[in-house]
Design an enzyme around this catalytic site. Structure first.
Site, mmCIF file in Angstrom:
data_model
loop_
_atom_site.group_PDB
_atom_site.id
_atom_site.type_symbol
_atom_site.label_atom_id
_atom_site.label_comp_id
_atom_site.label_asym_id
_atom_site.label_seq_id
_atom_site.Cartn_x
_atom_site.Cartn_y
_atom_site.Cartn_z
ATOM 1 N N HIS A 45 30.326 -16.973 -20.604
ATOM 2 C CA HIS A 45 30.047 -18.018 -19.615
ATOM 3 C C HIS A 45 29.563 -17.330 -18.343
ATOM 4 O O HIS A 45 30.038 -16.241 -17.994
ATOM 5 C CB HIS A 45 31.314 -18.849 -19.351
ATOM 6 C CG HIS A 45 31.011 -20.088 -18.556
ATOM 7 N ND1 HIS A 45 30.817 -20.054 -17.198
ATOM 8 C CD2 HIS A 45 30.840 -21.384 -18.938
ATOM 9 C CE1 HIS A 45 30.549 -21.288 -16.773
ATOM 10 N NE2 HIS A 45 30.555 -22.120 -17.813
ATOM 11 N N GLU B 185 30.254 -17.756 -15.389
ATOM 12 C CA GLU B 185 31.327 -17.436 -14.430
ATOM 13 C C GLU B 185 32.000 -16.116 -14.803
ATOM 14 O O GLU B 185 32.485 -15.386 -13.935
ATOM 15 C CB GLU B 185 32.332 -18.601 -14.369
ATOM 16 C CG GLU B 185 31.722 -19.790 -13.627
ATOM 17 C CD GLU B 185 32.271 -21.150 -14.006
ATOM 18 O OE1 GLU B 185 33.259 -21.214 -14.755
ATOM 19 O OE2 GLU B 185 31.688 -22.150 -13.555
ATOM 20 N N GLY C 69 31.572 -29.300 -18.466
ATOM 21 C CA GLY C 69 32.510 -28.813 -17.460
ATOM 22 C C GLY C 69 33.348 -29.955 -16.882
ATOM 23 O O GLY C 69 34.191 -30.546 -17.567
ATOM 24 N N GLY C 70 33.102 -30.288 -15.635
ATOM 25 C CA GLY C 70 33.924 -31.268 -14.904
ATOM 26 C C GLY C 70 34.144 -32.582 -15.639
ATOM 27 O O GLY C 70 35.254 -33.142 -15.609
ATOM 28 N N GLU D 84 23.103 -22.537 -20.628
ATOM 29 C CA GLU D 84 23.661 -23.038 -19.382
ATOM 30 C C GLU D 84 22.926 -22.399 -18.208
ATOM 31 O O GLU D 84 23.259 -21.257 -17.814
ATOM 32 C CB GLU D 84 25.152 -22.683 -19.273
ATOM 33 C CG GLU D 84 26.016 -23.292 -20.345
ATOM 34 C CD GLU D 84 27.438 -23.560 -19.835
ATOM 35 O OE1 GLU D 84 28.025 -24.543 -20.269
ATOM 36 O OE2 GLU D 84 27.940 -22.797 -18.992
ATOM 37 N N SER E 5 26.550 -29.119 -15.827
ATOM 38 C CA SER E 5 26.611 -30.449 -15.217
ATOM 39 C C SER E 5 26.116 -31.567 -16.140
ATOM 40 O O SER E 5 25.526 -32.537 -15.679
ATOM 41 C CB SER E 5 25.874 -30.467 -13.877
ATOM 42 O OG SER E 5 26.466 -29.536 -12.997
ATOM 43 N N TRP F 36 37.400 -26.865 -19.924
ATOM 44 C CA TRP F 36 38.284 -27.270 -18.810
ATOM 45 C C TRP F 36 38.275 -26.269 -17.661
ATOM 46 O O TRP F 36 38.757 -26.561 -16.587
ATOM 47 C CB TRP F 36 39.729 -27.416 -19.315
ATOM 48 C CG TRP F 36 39.987 -28.551 -20.242
ATOM 49 C CD1 TRP F 36 39.089 -29.457 -20.725
ATOM 50 C CD2 TRP F 36 41.267 -28.918 -20.794
ATOM 51 N NE1 TRP F 36 39.720 -30.365 -21.554
ATOM 52 C CE2 TRP F 36 41.061 -30.055 -21.610
ATOM 53 C CE3 TRP F 36 42.550 -28.396 -20.690
ATOM 54 C CZ2 TRP F 36 42.098 -30.680 -22.309
ATOM 55 C CZ3 TRP F 36 43.584 -29.009 -21.383
ATOM 56 C CH2 TRP F 36 43.361 -30.144 -22.187
ATOM 57 N N LYS F 37 37.781 -25.069 -17.901
ATOM 58 C CA LYS F 37 37.839 -23.986 -16.902
ATOM 59 C C LYS F 37 39.303 -23.790 -16.462
ATOM 60 O O LYS F 37 40.208 -24.021 -17.268
ATOM 61 C CB LYS F 37 36.889 -24.269 -15.740
ATOM 62 C CG LYS F 37 35.459 -24.569 -16.244
ATOM 63 C CD LYS F 37 34.427 -24.500 -15.189
ATOM 64 C CE LYS F 37 33.063 -24.779 -15.785
ATOM 65 N NZ LYS F 37 31.967 -24.628 -14.850
ATOM 66 N N GLY G 99 28.347 -26.225 -11.855
ATOM 67 C CA GLY G 99 29.203 -26.547 -10.708
ATOM 68 C C GLY G 99 28.415 -26.936 -9.473
ATOM 69 O O GLY G 99 28.943 -26.948 -8.363
HETATM 70 C C1 3PY Z 1 29.452 -26.867 -16.323
HETATM 71 O O1 3PY Z 1 29.125 -27.950 -16.801
HETATM 72 O O2 3PY Z 1 29.470 -26.679 -15.104
HETATM 73 C C2 3PY Z 1 29.828 -25.751 -17.200
HETATM 74 O O3 3PY Z 1 29.914 -24.648 -16.727
HETATM 75 C C3 3PY Z 1 30.124 -25.994 -18.621
HETATM 76 O O4 3PY Z 1 30.532 -24.829 -19.273
#
Ligand code: 3PY
Length: 247
Positions: free
Chosen positions: A94, A96, A230-231, A165, A209, A10-11, A171
């Site tokens: 991650h 980020e 993610g989103g 990833e 993504s 969910w970030k 993102g």
């Molecule tokens: C994304 O899908 O952007 C992610 O960072 C999943 O961790």
């Protein structure tokens, strides 16, 4: 090979009201899911989501864990604390966190170790930047990141989950093609195989993504054992479509 794992990241999104709606909608659509499913939520919501998950098959995850056991580390959350809230998975490394919080390969490896020491499965993220890929350094970068985790976690390495990833797919709406992802997953599998006799236990997820439209093709690859989403994990219909595409 174990069942695939679909884990939502969910970030820094959510609210008490939004989480309630989202978790109930996802849980209601899980009957018949062939894969394992988890949601990795912001720390303040662990207790709320733990309550919402009781009695269903969704597992709870955190998005980070401290490498320290306890003490004067303002803002940090320890593995023991996460365990008290029924946390089963913790994302570590991650991109980020590597990018915005300066997490090094060694710190990521230590976080994985701290999680494992408390019976939490680390979801260890590795991935190259666009500059790395364009310079032909993808294999070197992901192998270096993975080697640090293998080195620190030795005989426990078969207990981790890995998430590949690519940073350029996070993102950005860009996704690795199934072939690009498969190539990196296969090389990670080979590297892990050299480190453990139990490589078949290690699930290697694709993240970056992954969405309802591209999940089926990615999840059909032989070395892709699930997704870190993610989103799309914030949209129940999309997340459930990804779950339905998993085996
Ligand atoms: C994304 O899908 O952007 C992610 O960072 C999943 O961790």
């Amino acid at each position: 090979m174990s069942r695939q794992l679909i884990a939502g990241n969910w970030k820094m999104n959510g609210s008490l009201a939004a989480n309630d709606t989202l978790v109930r909608a996802v849980a209601a659509g899980l009957a018949g899911a062939r894969c394992d499913v988890a949601v990795c939520v912001p720390s303040p919501y662990l207790a709320q989501v733990q309550g919402l998950l009781s009695g269903n098959s969704l597992a709870l995850g955190a998005q980070d864990v401290s490498l320290h056991e306890q003490g004067a580390y303002t803002g940090e959350v320890s593995a023991a604390m996460l365990k008290e809230f029924g946390v089963r998975y913790a994302i570590v490394g991650h991109s980020e966190r590597r990018q915005y919080h300066g997490e090094t390969d060694a710190a990521v490896a230590d976080k994985a170790k701290a999680a494992l020491a408390h019976g939490i499965t680390p979801i260890v993220c590795v991935g190259e930047t666009l500059a790395d890929r364009e310079a032909g350094r993808t294999a070197d970068v992901v192998k270096r990141q993975m080697a640090a985790v293998i080195h620190t976690n030795g005989h426990c390495i078969s207990e981790i989950v890995v998430a590949y990833e690519p940073v350029w797919a996070i993102g950005t709406g860009r996704t690795a093609t199934p072939e690009q992802a498969q190539e990196v997953h296969a090389l990670l599998r080979t590297q892990l195989h050299a480190a453990t006799q139990h490589v078949e236990r290690i699930r290697i997820l694709y993240g970056g993504s992954m969405n309802a439209a591209n999940a089926a093709a990615l999840l059909a690859q032989p070395d892709i054992d699930g997704g870190l989403i993610g989103g799309a994990s914030l949209k129940p219909a999309d997340f459930l479509q990804i779950v339905a595409a998993a085996r």
